[in-house]
Structure formats: C-alpha cells, structure tokens
Design a protein around this motif. Structure first.
Motif, PDB file in Angstrom:
ATOM      1  N   TYR A 167     -28.121  12.000 -28.067  1.00 12.61           N
ATOM      2  CA  TYR A 167     -27.885  13.159 -28.477  1.00 12.61           C
ATOM      3  C   TYR A 167     -26.105  13.660 -28.617  1.00 12.61           C
ATOM      4  O   TYR A 167     -25.882  12.737 -27.511  1.00 12.61           O
ATOM      5  CB  TYR A 167     -28.581  14.467 -29.063  1.00 12.61           C
ATOM      6  N   GLY A 170     -25.642  18.171 -30.437  1.00 12.49           N
ATOM      7  CA  GLY A 170     -26.511  18.264 -31.150  1.00 12.49           C
ATOM      8  C   GLY A 170     -27.250  17.518 -32.166  1.00 12.49           C
ATOM      9  O   GLY A 170     -28.092  18.645 -32.847  1.00 12.49           O
ATOM     10  N   HIS A 171     -27.058  16.239 -32.399  1.00 11.51           N
ATOM     11  CA  HIS A 171     -27.944  15.760 -33.535  1.00 11.51           C
ATOM     12  C   HIS A 171     -27.875  14.316 -32.423  1.00 11.51           C
ATOM     13  O   HIS A 171     -26.847  13.707 -32.256  1.00 11.51           O
ATOM     14  CB  HIS A 171     -26.386  15.264 -34.510  1.00 11.51           C
ATOM     15  N   TYR A 203     -38.179  12.779 -31.279  1.00 12.17           N
ATOM     16  CA  TYR A 203     -37.360  12.742 -32.626  1.00 12.17           C
ATOM     17  C   TYR A 203     -37.578  11.230 -33.073  1.00 12.17           C
ATOM     18  O   TYR A 203     -37.740  10.502 -32.303  1.00 12.17           O
ATOM     19  CB  TYR A 203     -35.786  13.245 -32.236  1.00 12.17           C
ATOM     20  N   THR A 206     -33.599  10.146 -39.018  1.00 14.41           N
ATOM     21  CA  THR A 206     -33.537  10.167 -40.836  1.00 14.41           C
ATOM     22  C   THR A 206     -33.369   8.695 -41.010  1.00 14.41           C
ATOM     23  O   THR A 206     -32.867   7.466 -40.298  1.00 14.41           O
ATOM     24  CB  THR A 206     -32.577  10.672 -40.962  1.00 14.41           C
ATOM     25  N   ASP A 240     -41.585  15.412 -40.844  1.00 12.70           N
ATOM     26  CA  ASP A 240     -40.870  15.932 -41.559  1.00 12.70           C
ATOM     27  C   ASP A 240     -41.381  13.763 -43.140  1.00 12.70           C
ATOM     28  O   ASP A 240     -40.845  13.530 -42.178  1.00 12.70           O
ATOM     29  CB  ASP A 240     -39.169  15.560 -41.399  1.00 12.70           C
ATOM     30  N   ARG A 346     -42.226  25.618 -33.825  1.00 11.90           N
ATOM     31  CA  ARG A 346     -40.200  25.761 -34.705  1.00 11.90           C
ATOM     32  C   ARG A 346     -40.276  27.349 -34.663  1.00 11.90           C
ATOM     33  O   ARG A 346     -39.058  27.513 -34.211  1.00 11.90           O
ATOM     34  CB  ARG A 346     -40.569  25.329 -35.877  1.00 11.90           C
ATOM     35  N   ASP A 350     -36.886  29.031 -33.156  1.00 11.08           N
ATOM     36  CA  ASP A 350     -35.527  29.658 -33.931  1.00 11.08           C
ATOM     37  C   ASP A 350     -35.234  30.632 -33.226  1.00 11.08           C
ATOM     38  O   ASP A 350     -34.065  31.494 -33.379  1.00 11.08           O
ATOM     39  CB  ASP A 350     -35.864  29.815 -34.986  1.00 11.08           C
ATOM     40  N   LEU A 360     -33.202  20.349 -29.067  1.00  9.43           N
ATOM     41  CA  LEU A 360     -32.550  18.936 -28.538  1.00  9.43           C
ATOM     42  C   LEU A 360     -33.247  18.792 -30.399  1.00  9.43           C
ATOM     43  O   LEU A 360     -34.406  19.388 -30.703  1.00  9.43           O
ATOM     44  CB  LEU A 360     -33.042  17.833 -28.325  1.00  9.43           C
ATOM     45  N   PRO A 361     -33.127  18.165 -31.134  1.00  9.68           N
ATOM     46  CA  PRO A 361     -33.615  18.008 -32.430  1.00  9.68           C
ATOM     47  C   PRO A 361     -34.711  17.258 -32.458  1.00  9.68           C
ATOM     48  O   PRO A 361     -34.984  16.638 -31.637  1.00  9.68           O
ATOM     49  CB  PRO A 361     -32.355  16.791 -33.253  1.00  9.68           C
ATOM     50  N   ASN A 363     -38.715  16.136 -34.367  1.00 16.51           N
ATOM     51  CA  ASN A 363     -39.313  16.521 -35.999  1.00 16.51           C
ATOM     52  C   ASN A 363     -40.334  15.631 -35.926  1.00 16.51           C
ATOM     53  O   ASN A 363     -40.902  15.310 -37.245  1.00 16.51           O
ATOM     54  CB  ASN A 363     -38.427  15.801 -37.163  1.00 16.51           C
TER      55      ASN A 363
END
Ligand SMILES: Cc1ncc(COP(=O)(O)O)c(C=O)c1O
Length: 434
Positions: A167, A170-171, A203, A206, A240, A346, A350, A360-361, A363
């Motif tokens: 990462y 943050g991505h 993770y 995408t 997702d 989730r 937040d 960290l990301p 999904n």
C-alpha cells in the motif's frame, strides 16, 4: 511410458521452457520412479492384484474398523476411497471436478493443467517453493504479507524474500512486485506472490488496479522467467460488487511465454473445510500432453517423498460437495456470515481515532489490517500483550506496526466492541487521554 530423470527434464524443457528455466536444483532432480504406487495403479482392476501394502477384503475393498466406519455415512466406492490410499497426484474424479469448479466462467482457450492434490494450501505453497525456490532465488512479496511465505520459501529452501510496500499513501500499490524485483539481476528467474483477497490485508484490487498489476507483471516477464504464484486461499470472498472476484490466475494464464502462473487453492476457506486438508496446485501454461505428464511426474515425486499420498478422507468428503450441484449455494450461505461481519466492522472503523489507528484499504476476505502511526513508536507485540492482559481481547501483531483482526471468527455484534477495545489499548500505551 518408462522415463528417467533426463527424459522428464528434456520433455519439460521442450514443452515449457520458462517453467523449466525457473526450476530449483531440487526441481531439476525430481523424478517419480515407477515403483510401488505406480505399479499398483497399473494393476488396478486385475483379478489378482498383489502389489500394494494395503489391507483389503480380497477384492480391492477397504476393511475399516466398524467404530470408524460408523462415523461416515459413505458407502461403496466412496467408503473404500476414504479408507484406502489416494493416488499420489490425487483422486482423479476430485481433480477433474475441482478443475471444472475452478474454470466456471473461464474461456476454453485459457490454459490450465489438471490440478494436483496437496494436503492443504500450505503444502501446495511448500511444493512451489521446492520446485522454484532455493538458495539465490528471489521471491517478491508485497508487504505486509502472510508470514508463512517466509517459512515456506526462505526458511525451508534458502530463497531470498524481497519486499515492497503493498500500500502506498493509503492505497493499494499495483507496482509492488515489480519494485521488489527491480534489483534482481536481469534475466535471472524469479518468483512473485499474488494473494487476493489478501491475508493480512483483506483486500482485493479494483479492475483498474488489476490491469495495472497485470501490465507490470508482463513487463517483468519481458526481462526474466517469472513464476507468479496466485494464492487463492480466499477465492470468492469479495464484498464489493464492483471488484472482480475471479482469480488473477486466469488473466495471466497463457498471457506471456516467460510468465508461469501457478494457482494454489483448495477447500480450506473456499469450502469452509479447514480440517480436511485438501488443496490443489494448477499451472496456467499450455503444456501439451507429454510436458504435462513430465510436470505431473515431478509433482508426484514431491508428494511421494514427503506426504506419501494426499489425504483420501478429506478428498472424499470434498467430492460429495463437488458432485452435489449445491456447492455454490451452500458456500454463498457461509460467505454471507463473513460478509455480515465485514459490514458490521466497517462503521466501527470509521469512528476510529486516526491518530491512534489507521485502517488499510479492505473490501474482501477474512481480515482487517490496522496500522499504528509510526510517530507513536509502539511495538505491535506490546499492544497485543496489553490487549490480552488488560482487555480480554486477542488479535494478531505483525511487524513493524500492524494489528490484524480476523473478523471471520468474531460474531458481528461483538466486532464494534472489539474495535473499541483495540483503540482503548493503543490509547493507553500511547499515553494519550481523551
Ligand atoms: C493467504 C493464505 N494462504 C494459505 C493459507 C493456508 O491454508 P491451509 O490451511 O490450507 O494450509 C492461509 C491460511 O491462513 C492463508 O491465509
């Protein structure tokens, strides 16, 4: 066919030059001799079969202890399968049905071998490490990563693990594998790990991130034979709808002559069959019949010299699901439990104080990974101990500054409280009060 080591190597080199070039010294030596299991296999079905050291009823059937047989509702051939030795590369029907399962929605033109059965995924990974690892071999692993990659590749075979951040800002960072291999000498074969949904990250990339990762892997393969290990332990656990669920393996199979995709998957998580110890090893190369037989000869040699033969009971139980036509629906029900837990954690994340913990990301999969900001200077092991000792809470610490929560094993309604406790523990150790 009666082969020796040189025949097997020559055949494999002719049919799969990149795969052959990447073999370790052990990988080159591997050869499955036509000894007892092979001779017993050939004698199967003969009226008089005095080949293998198994106890039978005289007609090839198993002779289980009644108290053990009573534990299974299986009968006939399946009961025999469960109690007798499995063929060394696995029970044929299991291998064929698993191949069908893997290839749901995959175009017929995309190559993949008939999977070889392993004793769970860890064993599959250690077979890959035996085949392609060894002293001097670089294994690219985006970090943080599942620690067992270090045991299977570096500790056991002496390969060098090379990392790069998974990462960035943050991505997800699709160039991590290429970055980890940037210092490896040009032309030298290498191994790369690809694990989606990931452990410990939780993770799955995408569409755009996957395209970029694929592009960078093909670019690496322009410069060296590259074995890409797709560790698909968490196959299908993507929450997702915009994120692809299929394995990267299918996007890499047959995509570049110097790229050798290897799929490590199995029943452990995908079929919620943790104790069954059934995994599979599949290669995404178009081998042709002879080279496929040569590769299977080497894989059989590895299984025979370590396990003897894979677990028949686990395979036979998995077979019931593969034959049932209900596996997809049943798996969906189990995965819905994991998804409810994902949805429950989730909002709790937040609310986290980003000065204490940064998610960290994530999904997909089973985990949430939290980063402790570097400026706090907290050792994650210290946080873990503190949570055990003072907050009645167990999570996993990963160096240098990560905490992993296995959301899969905590009830949905308990997850917000678990997250609050982790945050409280970090706040206490950081000496911050609110
Ligand atoms: C990424 C990954 N690969 C492989 C495995 C090992 O699976 P198995 O239990 O079948 O050996 C795990 C288990 O946690 C995992 O997280």
């Amino acid at each position: 066919m009666s082969w020796n080591t040189d025949d097997v190597n020559r055949t494999l080199e002719a049919g799969a030059p990149a795969l052959y070039a990447a073999l370790s010294p052990l990988g080159r030596r591997l050869f499955y001799p036509p000894d007892i299991p092979a001779q017993a296999q050939e004698a199967k079905g003969r009226s008089f079969n005095g080949t293998i050291g198994i106890f039978t009823d005289g007609a090839g059937g198993a002779v289980p202890l009644p108290s053990m047989a009573a534990a299974l509702t299986l009968d006939g051939d399946d009961r025999n399968r469960a109690f007798l030795y499995s063929p060394v590369p696995g029970i044929r029907e299991v291998r064929e049905r698993w191949r069908g399962w893997q290839r749901r929605g995959v175009a017929a033109s995309v190559p993949s071998t008939l999977p070889v059965v392993t004793a769970g995924l860890t064993h599959g990974l250690s077979m890959v490490a035996d085949l392609f690892g060894g002293e001097g071999r670089t294994v690219a692993v985006p970090a943080p990563f599942w620690g067992n990659y270090r045991q299977t590749f570096a500790l056991r075979t002496g390969a060098a693990v090379s990392t790069a951040p998974a990462y960035r800002d943050g991505h997800f960072h699709p160039g991590a594998v290429a970055e980890a291999l940037s210092a490896a000498p040009e032309g030298e074969p290498a191994v790369a790990m690809v694990n989606f949904p990931s452990n410990p990250g939780g993770y799955a990339p995408t569409r755009g991130e996957r395209d970029e990762l694929r592009r960078t892997l093909l670019e690496v393969a322009d410069r060296r034979p590259l074995v890409v290990v797709c560790d698909d332990a968490y196959a299908g656990l993507v929450y997702d709808p915009e994120v692809p669920r299929e394995s990267m393996f299918w996007e890499l199979a047959g995509a570049h002559e110097r790229l050798v995709p290897v799929k490590v998957d199995g029943a452990t998580k995908e079929f919620s069959f943790f104790g069954g110890r059934v995994g599979f090893l599949t290669f995404g190369v178009d081998l042709g019949e002879e080279a496929a037989a040569a590769l299977e000869n080497k894989l059989s040699s590895l299984v025979r010299s370590t396990l003897g033969s894979p677990v028949a009971l686990g395979q036979t139980i998995l077979l019931q699901a593969l034959r049932s036509g209900k596996a997809e629906a049943e798996i969906r029900e189990v995965f819905e439990i994991a998804e409810r837990r994902y949805r429950a954690v989730r909002p709790a994340l937040d609310d986290l104080d980003r000065d204490l913990l940064r998610p960290l990301p994530f999904n997909a999969g089973f985990f949430v990974l939290l980063e402790i900001p570097e400026k706090l200077g907290l050792d994650p092991q210290r946080v873990r101990r503190h949570l055990l000792d003072h907050h009645d809470t167990g999570i996993v610490a990963i160096a240098p500054r990560y905490l992993r929560i296995a959301t899969c094993s905590v009830a949905a309604d308990a997850l917000p409280e678990l997250v609050r406790r982790v945050e409280r523990g970090v706040r206490e150790l950081a000496g911050l009060t609110r």
